[in-house]
Scaffold this active site. Sequence first.
Site, short mmCIF file in Angstrom:
data_model
loop_
_atom_site.label_atom_id
_atom_site.label_comp_id
_atom_site.label_asym_id
_atom_site.label_seq_id
_atom_site.Cartn_x
_atom_site.Cartn_y
_atom_site.Cartn_z
N HIS A 1 0.85 -1.19 0.00
CA HIS A 1 0.00 0.00 0.00
C HIS A 1 0.88 1.23 0.00
O HIS A 1 1.94 1.25 0.63
CB HIS A 1 -0.89 0.02 1.25
CG HIS A 1 -2.09 0.90 1.10
ND1 HIS A 1 -2.04 2.26 1.26
CD2 HIS A 1 -3.36 0.61 0.74
CE1 HIS A 1 -3.23 2.77 1.05
NE2 HIS A 1 -4.06 1.81 0.73
N ASP B 1 -7.91 -5.33 0.02
CA ASP B 1 -8.38 -6.24 -1.04
C ASP B 1 -8.00 -7.70 -0.81
O ASP B 1 -8.47 -8.57 -1.55
CB ASP B 1 -7.82 -5.78 -2.39
CG ASP B 1 -8.42 -4.43 -2.78
OD1 ASP B 1 -7.66 -3.46 -2.95
OD2 ASP B 1 -9.66 -4.36 -2.87
#
Length: 392
Positions: A270, A327
């Site tokens: 991320h 996700d």
Amino acid sequence: KTGNLLLDPAFVNTASCSSKITYIDGDKGVLRYRGYPIEQLAKHSSYLETAYLVIYGDLPTTEQLEVFEQRIRRTTLIDERMRDLFRCFPRRSHPMPVLAAGIMALSTFSEKSAGTDPEQVENATDRLIAKTPTLAAFSYKNSVGQPTLYPDNSLSYIENFIRMSFGFPTEPYEFNDEVTRALEVLLILHVDHEQNCSTSTVRMVGSSGANLYSSVAAGVNALSGPKHGGANQAVIEMLQGIRDSGMSTQEFVNKVKDQKSNVKLMGFGHRIYKIYDPRAAIIKEHADNILKLHTGRQALLEIAQELEETALNDDYFKERKLYPNVDFYSGLIYEAMGFPVNMFTVLFAIGRLPGWIAHYREQMQTNNKIWRPRQLYTGEQERAYRPIELRP
Ligand code: SDX
């Protein structure tokens, strides 16, 4: 890289923005909407209450929530002529471009909300939150050749979406409260995430004076990329690939570490979180519970858990601060609920919609200067034109 330009206020001001909506501390794994920690909202709030919070700035009173829910409930139907829109698309169409087209079509069916004054933006806010699940369910039903169901406003917002997606006009729909709550928590966890790619796209388009529909449709398209919202689909495809190939998770991790393979561990990493994504931790809890309800889905969950374990203990991932993001586990729940893989990013869009709307409104309410980021020019210096016969 040239030092002073990156520090130049003129450069920084055109390439960044301030906002009161969401706070993230990527090193501590903190995520708050309007100051409320995501863990508390996931435990106690509803999707519509959280939508109200991010859009209007605070949690609603009982009366404010009832009025808001009623406004949404009475706006869930789409114009009958829009039903033909879905039939224009080939059945195999990915539902994300269909959703973007549906949102643009909504703007053409309502003069009342296609503008940018506060009243029109308020009307567009209600219509988008109310009708986007209807658009999503209609595009799914159309893609599988099943009859579409009208919204039933005696149901909750989430139940309505589930029934329109999986119900049939021939029989009542049997809800499972754990599944309904898990989907609501997933949507709450996706509501906003500061200046991610799709939200910044919404603000960029809105800063030109475009209406809310056009800005949100642009956000849908930005979200469809596999490095962004499309990752939840890519994670399931990755897990299915590992399962079908018979490869061990260690063999797969070794492939990822061999950067020439250009294989990424989807659902990991991320730009902001350099620690476990707080949303992933909550989703993982729900994945355990939901997948117990659907035997046969355990295999993919076990591969995911083993993959996480292997990566978290591997220096390649630790050195790069790569941890599971939102996700990594969400697709497992969506798949267990019965959504096809290509609907996962549509579910992400439904979740992120209130955040997109809140950022658009904030952009409009604070001197809406057009976004015009500057660049670092790294091309050729000035040079004279050469006639073609003199070119090497
Ligand atoms: C979302 O911004 C948001 O807030 C987004 C989001 C939201 O709520 O809106 O949180 C939602 O988009 C989550 C991210 C979903 N995407 C994926 O899971 C796709 C896989 N992840 C990668 O594509 C990547 O981690 C990104 C795009 C998410 C972040 O990339 P960065 O911050 O640009 O990091 P990078 O590409 O510079 O990588 C740094 C290093 C590189 O190695 P080196 O060149 O330094 O040797 O880490 C490696 C990368 O190769 N790396 C990975 C990896 N992610 C980064 N290696 C293997 N697998 C990965 N997933």
